[in-house]
Design a protein around this motif. Structure first.
Motif, PDB file in Angstrom:
ATOM      1  N   VAL A  85      -6.029  29.862  -3.669  1.00  0.00           N
ATOM      2  CA  VAL A  85      -7.228  29.582  -2.103  1.00  0.00           C
ATOM      3  C   VAL A  85      -8.154  29.967  -2.228  1.00  0.00           C
ATOM      4  O   VAL A  85      -7.577  31.384  -1.168  1.00  0.00           O
TER       5      VAL A  85
ATOM      6  N   LEU B   1     -10.980  26.387   1.773  1.00  0.00           N
ATOM      7  CA  LEU B   1     -10.784  24.600   2.422  1.00  0.00           C
ATOM      8  C   LEU B   1     -11.688  25.094   3.971  1.00  0.00           C
ATOM      9  O   LEU B   1     -12.028  26.074   4.423  1.00  0.00           O
TER      10      LEU B   1
ATOM     11  N   ALA C  92     -12.224  20.461   0.263  1.00  0.00           N
ATOM     12  CA  ALA C  92     -11.319  20.905  -0.185  1.00  0.00           C
ATOM     13  C   ALA C  92     -12.180  21.184  -1.205  1.00  0.00           C
ATOM     14  O   ALA C  92     -12.705  20.065  -1.891  1.00  0.00           O
TER      15      ALA C  92
ATOM     16  N   LEU D  91      -5.108  19.417  -0.804  1.00  0.00           N
ATOM     17  CA  LEU D  91      -4.599  20.756  -1.849  1.00  0.00           C
ATOM     18  C   LEU D  91      -4.188  19.774  -2.428  1.00  0.00           C
ATOM     19  O   LEU D  91      -4.432  20.097  -3.760  1.00  0.00           O
TER      20      LEU D  91
ATOM     21  N   PRO E  29      -2.420  27.001  -2.763  1.00  0.00           N
ATOM     22  CA  PRO E  29      -2.333  27.009  -2.379  1.00  0.00           C
ATOM     23  C   PRO E  29      -2.386  28.726  -2.478  1.00  0.00           C
ATOM     24  O   PRO E  29      -3.625  29.624  -1.812  1.00  0.00           O
TER      25      PRO E  29
END
Lengths: 93, 401
Positions: B287, B383, B397, B277, B284
């Motif tokens: 995602v 991810l 990623a 990340l 986060p």
């Protein structure tokens, strides 16, 4: 040359060279048939499997080999000699 | 730094041959796990796997090629050809600046298995003369390099179940840094043979009846086989050639647990996720999808869940997570590459592959695993987790493009 040995050797070489056995003649060389180094070891392996012999060939010293591969016919003769036990065969495991 | 994209994708696995066909099978939630068929299978206690069926090697390769191509090389070549065709490439456009990295755990395992059988079980005193170049782990990248004229850096990566992610991640870094212009990267595995499965069943991590990741009823992994290969290049070179970027690779991180050789580590996994990340500059909350390592073992799924919670915090409740191994099996060194196909589907088509076989909630696995049925969702970033035996973790990623 024993006809059965000759037929089988011709057939092995022809298979590796992607030819029909009828296109081969005793005086042809493996080079003429377009066999590269990998094709050569495949031919040797097939000969060993077919005739239950051990071919004394070392790729590091092809010139020193006691197995005459100068032509298709020479290979047939060399196989016959191996089959009659007339040649040391310890060079190849 | 240069922007790096995937401009071509290819796969063959037990679900299907081809990326579109595999994605359709994933969307449908199809399971490719079934009875294994190979010599001596009756001597195994684990007899299920995700085996590629109806595959005729002799219809695809000449006898001369097959003397050199173990199945893992064949699979890599098939996947590589699909990827190159999609990228609009017949050969590397700039040979010295293109290379190939392929992840594999077992390399030419089938060739080794057959050769050992011949000399040990059948007491033969010779094996095929090309056994060494056929079984070596770098055979797949070497033959891809030969086929497509890749004269830059090419090698194989062996990090067990993380091999593919390491391969793709390294290729990404090499393109991003300018070390190369483009790479073929992915992974391939073909270990479904008697010797291979006999070794795996000894570890007592294999399920005798199915792969049910994150479900309380899970009882182990199920092995698969196959390959995924991708064309990885700069956004600039892909668009200049008129190729369609499928996704952007934006981050990669790898960590080592440096503790237990088979027991996964929460900290090692979490550090790899955090690192990917950070490398990507993705928060986060951005995602939308995680393709989990999700093997279906008791330990992995519990610890992977805890690692995602630790890194994502409150955002862990929002992210869709799935383990596609329940469909295509655990393809070991090839698995991250096959799973990247699910990431591409999420980013590009807005379809999140399900975790099939999910039947009972586990209090230790309490996130959104997209159980059993695929889901539509806009996914901006994804991810892909891979946590290997040996404690080697690799997380990729990606962003939608």
């Amino acid at each position: 040359m024993r006809p059965d040995v000759q037929d089988q050797v011709f057939s092995i070489i022809a298979r590796e060279a992607l030819r029909d056995p009828s296109e081969l003649s005793a005086e042809m060389t493996l080079e003429e048939l377009g066999l590269d180094s990998l094709g050569l070891v495949e031919v040797i392996f097939a000969i060993e499997e077919t005739f239950d012999v051990s071919v004394p060939f070392n790729a590091n010293e092809p010139a020193a080999t006691q197995f005459d591969m100068s032509s298709v016919g020479a290979i047939v003769t060399a196989v016959e000699r191996l089959m009659s036990g007339g040649n040391p065969s310890s060079a190849v495991a | 730094m240069r922007r790096v994209v995937i401009s071509g994708a290819g796969t063959i696995n037990a679900l299907a041959e081809g990326v579109a066909q595999t994605q359709a099978a994933m969307e449908a939630g199809r399971c490719a796990i079934g009875e294994l068929a190979f010599r001596d299978v009756e001597r195994l206690s684990i007899r299920i796997g995700a085996q590629i069926k109806g595959y005729d090697a002799s219809a695809r390769f000449t006898a001369q090629e097959l003397a050199l191509y173990d199945p893992f090389t064949q699979y890599a070549l098939i996947a590589g050809a699909e990827a190159m065709a999609q990228a609009g490439l017949e050969r590397a456009p700039d040979p010295a600046r293109w290379g190939c990295i392929i992840g594999t755990a077992g390399g030419g395992h089938t060739t080794a298995n057959n050769a050992y059988r011949a000399v040990f079980a059948e007491a033969k005193n010779r094996v095929h003369p090309l056994t060494v170049p056929k079984l070596m782990g770098n055979a797949a990248p070497s033959h891809l390099a030969i086929r497509f004229g890749l004269q830059g850096p090419s090698f194989a990566v062996a990090t067990a179940c993380a091999s593919s992610n390491h391969a793709i991640g390294l290729a990404f870094q090499m393109v991003r840094s300018g070390m190369v212009e483009g790479m073929l990267a992915g992974g391939s595995e073909a270990m479904l043979n008697f010797g291979g499965l006999k070794a795996w069943e000894g570890l007592r991590v294999m399920s005798p009846d199915g792969c049910r990741p994150f479900s309380a009823s899970r009882n182990g992994m199920v092995q698969g086989e196959g390959a995924g290969v991708f064309v990885i290049e700069t956004l600039e070179s892909a668009t200049a050639r008129g190729a369609t970027p499928l996704a952007e690779i934006v981050g990669f991180a790898m960590t080592s647990d440096a503790s237990d050789v088979v027991m996964p580590s929460l900290d090692g996994a979490a550090a790899a996720i955090t690192g990917a990340l950070a490398d990507a500059g993705v928060a986060p909350e951005e995602v939308g999808y995680i393709n989990a390592h999700g093997t279906g073992t008791a330990a992995n799924d519990r610890i992977e869940t805890a690692a995602i919670r630790q890194v994502f915090g409150a955002a862990a409740e929002l992210v869709a997570i799935s383990a596609t191994k329940a469909m295509h099996g655990h393809c070991i060194g090839g698995t991250g590459a096959v799973e990247l196909v699910a990431c591409l589907m999420a980013l590009r088509d807005g379809v999140i592959a399900p975790t099939i076989g999910y039947d009972t909630a586990d209090p230790d696995c309490d996130l959104d695993y997209v159980p059993n049925v695929a889901r539509r969702a806009e996914v901006g970033a994804a991810l892909s987790n891979a946590f290997a035996f040996g404690g080697l973790n690799a997380v990729l990623a990606l962003r939608r493009i």
